[in-house]
Design an enzyme around this catalytic site. Sequence first.
Site, PDB file in Angstrom:
ATOM      1  CD1 TRP A   1      -2.045  -2.209   1.940  1.00 34.10           C
ATOM      2  CD2 TRP A   1      -2.952  -1.336   0.079  1.00 34.10           C
ATOM      3  NE1 TRP A   1      -3.054  -3.050   1.517  1.00 34.10           N
ATOM      4  CE2 TRP A   1      -3.622  -2.542   0.387  1.00 34.10           C
ATOM      5  CE3 TRP A   1      -3.348  -0.617  -1.050  1.00 34.10           C
ATOM      6  CZ2 TRP A   1      -4.668  -3.046  -0.385  1.00 34.10           C
ATOM      7  CZ3 TRP A   1      -4.386  -1.114  -1.834  1.00 34.10           C
ATOM      8  CH2 TRP A   1      -5.029  -2.319  -1.499  1.00 34.10           C
TER       9      TRP A   1
ATOM     10  CG  ASP B   1      -2.904   3.926   4.517  1.00 33.79           C
ATOM     11  OD1 ASP B   1      -3.946   3.691   5.168  1.00 33.79           O
ATOM     12  OD2 ASP B   1      -2.617   3.319   3.460  1.00 33.79           O
TER      13      ASP B   1
ATOM     14  CE  LYS C   1      -8.177  -3.518   4.061  1.00 33.72           C
ATOM     15  NZ  LYS C   1      -7.333  -2.458   3.574  1.00 33.72           N
TER      16      LYS C   1
HETATM   17  C1  LIG Z   1      -6.792  -1.906   2.297  1.00 32.63           C
HETATM   18  C2  LIG Z   1      -5.772  -0.836   2.390  1.00 32.63           C
HETATM   19  C3  LIG Z   1      -5.718   0.238   1.482  1.00 32.63           C
HETATM   20  C4  LIG Z   1      -6.658   0.341   0.304  1.00 32.63           C
HETATM   21  O1  LIG Z   1      -7.905   0.672   0.719  1.00 32.63           O
HETATM   22  P1  LIG Z   1      -9.114   0.892  -0.330  1.00 32.63           P
HETATM   23  O2  LIG Z   1     -10.142   1.496   0.550  1.00 32.63           O
HETATM   24  O3  LIG Z   1      -9.466  -0.456  -0.858  1.00 32.63           O
HETATM   25  O4  LIG Z   1      -8.647   1.804  -1.400  1.00 32.63           O
HETATM   26  C5  LIG Z   1      -4.765   1.203   1.674  1.00 32.63           C
HETATM   27  N1  LIG Z   1      -3.888   1.138   2.694  1.00 32.63           N
HETATM   28  C6  LIG Z   1      -3.901   0.120   3.574  1.00 32.63           C
HETATM   29  C7  LIG Z   1      -2.907   0.103   4.688  1.00 32.63           C
HETATM   30  C8  LIG Z   1      -4.834  -0.894   3.447  1.00 32.63           C
HETATM   31  O5  LIG Z   1      -4.852  -1.906   4.323  1.00 32.63           O
END
Ligand SMILES: *Cc1c(COP(=O)(O)O)cnc(C)c1O
Length: 367
Positions: free
Chosen positions: A115, A182, A206
């Site tokens: 990511w 993030d 998540k």
């Molecule tokens: C799942 C995830 C993403 C992507 O998320 P989306 O909402 O599917 O775009 C980005 N960063 C991390 C750390 C993730 O676990």
Amino acid sequence: MRNLREINSFAEGLEMTKVHNFSAGPAILPKEVIDQCISALQNFSGTNLSLIEVSHRGAEFVAIMDEARQIVKDIMQLGDDYEVLYLQGGASTQFLMLAMNLLKTKAAYTNTGTWASKAIKEARAFGEVDVIASSEDKNFSYIPKGFSIADDYDYFHCTSNNTISGTQMKDFPTCGVPMVCDMSSDIFSRELDFTQFDLIYAGAQKNMGPAGTTLVVIKKDILGKVDRQIPTMLNYQTHISKGSMFNTPPVFAVYASLMNLRWIQSKGGLSAMEQRNTEKAQLLYSEIDSNPLFKGTTAVEDRSFMNVTFLLEDENLNDSFLKTASNAGISGIKGHRSVGGFRASMYNAMGLESVQALVELMKNFKR
Ligand SMILES: *Cc1c(COP(=O)(O)O)cnc(C)c1O
């Protein structure tokens, strides 16, 4: 009427069909939250209409959005210098949106996984990006440390928890420039000093709610520094000025996220979540370390308490372990293809009993 014996055997039947959901995302939510969503889909806030068929400008939904924004600040102990937004497009859209809004000349990134690499790629469209620390040399199996962040960057970007490789930042660097993080896969999982961050974002699916919304927490004073023309929908200021209601918000995802945030508070907030998550992680990692059939994939000090990655010493047994797990009602533990083996995601809503079930299975798994 059922007699006691029938009721008992009925309950046992339910017990046997319980599925332990270790999915990395979209992920497990508390049963109470699912029940509240079902009820709101049928009759939202006494309207006799469904949550998904009423105006987002009506008083009932406006109250939901207001509370959903405020509760994030309450849980994170942030003041009015921060704004909370519920946007769409996933964390993946934030990769470009944050750079578009913040990157003037150059930014510093750590590359700690799939990511993070994607965030770096998107930011490069808007300016210079220096990868000041990376763990790519060892398949992202550790968190790089001991780097310093020069004061002439527009911002520093990091990923607090690497969902795929199973590593997690336990400490954050001191940073003289805005710190962007993030937190998609470990948001609301532990106590942190959230004032050290200037922009936090997380795809809800998540550890916060269902897919469909992305949480953005932003310190207002970092905005307004770039000269480029920012399209209206991609400008944080647009959404801030309209209280996250510039256009139709993802009403269901916001509602469900709020129910989950209320659940977190009712359980004792982030300190309670951290305690619960630590207990689950310690249980599973201690089995991985003591069971000769299994091994971990990451540096011990950087192990994620959310996504636990592990391998069988004999990879020929992978399919057999997955099959045994599935028979025991254990779902979602197949590892990501870039790491292989297994990944057990243990987000807030997962109870200790599900981890106990997995550990039991590992103990009993014989060649
Ligand atoms: C799942 C995830 C993403 C992507 O998320 P989306 O909402 O599917 O775009 C980005 N960063 C991390 C750390 C993730 O676990």
